[in-house]
Design a protein around this motif. Structure first.
Motif, PDB file in Angstrom:
ATOM      1  N   THR A  99      -0.371   3.759   9.563  1.00  0.00           N
ATOM      2  CA  THR A  99       0.016   2.288   9.292  1.00  0.00           C
ATOM      3  C   THR A  99      -0.347   1.985   7.844  1.00  0.00           C
ATOM      4  OG1 THR A  99      -0.757   1.418  11.199  1.00  0.00           O
ATOM      5  CG2 THR A  99      -0.721  -0.327   9.386  1.00  0.00           C
ATOM      6  N   GLY A 159       3.137  -2.692   3.905  1.00  0.00           N
ATOM      7  CA  GLY A 159       4.677  -2.284   4.233  1.00  0.00           C
ATOM      8  C   GLY A 159       5.319  -3.586   4.224  1.00  0.00           C
ATOM      9  N   ARG A 160       4.784  -4.458   4.773  1.00  0.00           N
ATOM     10  CA  ARG A 160       5.618  -5.622   4.801  1.00  0.00           C
ATOM     11  C   ARG A 160       5.821  -6.342   3.620  1.00  0.00           C
ATOM     12  NH1 ARG A 160       2.611  -8.062   9.916  1.00  0.00           N
ATOM     13  NH2 ARG A 160       3.395  -6.607  11.323  1.00  0.00           N
ATOM     14  N   SER A 214       8.779  -3.834   0.978  1.00  0.00           N
ATOM     15  CA  SER A 214       9.587  -3.233   1.885  1.00  0.00           C
ATOM     16  C   SER A 214      10.730  -2.177   1.443  1.00  0.00           C
ATOM     17  CB  SER A 214      10.843  -4.416   2.261  1.00  0.00           C
ATOM     18  OG  SER A 214      11.495  -5.113   1.371  1.00  0.00           O
ATOM     19  N   PHE A 264       8.495   0.609   1.703  1.00  0.00           N
ATOM     20  CA  PHE A 264       8.161   1.140   3.035  1.00  0.00           C
ATOM     21  C   PHE A 264       9.374   1.898   3.616  1.00  0.00           C
ATOM     22  CE2 PHE A 264       7.941   0.041   7.389  1.00  0.00           C
ATOM     23  CZ  PHE A 264       6.641   0.556   7.820  1.00  0.00           C
ATOM     24  N   ALA A 324       4.223  -1.089   9.731  1.00  0.00           N
ATOM     25  CA  ALA A 324       4.006  -1.986   8.632  1.00  0.00           C
ATOM     26  C   ALA A 324       3.075  -2.938   8.902  1.00  0.00           C
ATOM     27  CB  ALA A 324       5.290  -2.561   8.089  1.00  0.00           C
ATOM     28  N   PHE A 383       0.271   0.610  -1.441  1.00  0.00           N
ATOM     29  CA  PHE A 383      -0.015   0.851  -0.073  1.00  0.00           C
ATOM     30  C   PHE A 383      -1.480   1.298   0.178  1.00  0.00           C
ATOM     31  CE2 PHE A 383       4.438   2.209   0.952  1.00  0.00           C
ATOM     32  CZ  PHE A 383       5.041   0.875   1.094  1.00  0.00           C
TER      33      PHE A 383
END
Length: 163
Positions: free
Chosen positions: A74, A78-79, A82, A85, A103, A123
């Motif tokens: 995870t 991540g969102r 993007s 990601f 994400a 991240f």
């Protein structure tokens, strides 16, 4: 063992990989922060001090809970980030490191937080797997599989080189 030793092991592994194949355009700083569980003290200090010039930081990769991976990883933020990601997902498909790259949105749950608040893309990545022990007496080396550790080190090294 999983939290925090496996993250430190990944930090050392990536340091070894980068030392043996240095990046051409960028420097890499490897940091093991203290005081995460009591308020992110080490990372808060570093984000607020002049130890490093934050304007020169391209990306922060915060890795912890690296002892499994059978169910994937995870990426917190991540969102939010993007583009990075999608790069992580693409590299995972290429290297076949883990079965899933999930994400999450923004979170203040680890050492990436204060850097993200200062505008640094980051991240916080952790593994998902059979071992659900966290902050308890069963979080031991014997309960970790390390099934994805080597493949994840290759994935993270590739990500660092392509950011």
């Amino acid at each position: 063992a999983n939290d925090n030793a496996s993250g430190v092991a990944m930090l050392l592994q990536l340091g070894y990989m980068i030392r043996n194949r240095p990046l051409r355009k960028y420097d890499v700083i490897l940091v093991a922060f203290a005081g995460e569980e009591i308020g992110l003290l080490g990372s808060k200090y570093m984000s607020e001090s002049d130890v490093i010039n934050l304007n020169r930081v391209k990306f922060l990769l915060n890795l912890d809970i690296m002892g499994s991976g059978e169910e994937g990883i995870t990426a917190v933020n991540g969102r939010v980030f993007s583009k990075e990601f999608k790069k992580l997902q693409k590299l995972n498909r290429r290297h076949k490191s883990v079965p899933k790259v999930k994400a999450r949105g923004k979170s203040a749950n680890s050492d990436h937080h204060f850097f993200t608040e200062k505008g640094i893309r980051s991240f916080f990545i952790y593994t998902m797997g059979k071992n659900k022990n966290y902050h308890d007496v069963y979080d031991t080396y014997e309960n970790l599989s390390f099934n994805s550790f080597e493949k994840l080190s290759v994935l993270f090294d590739s990500l660092i080189r392509r950011l």
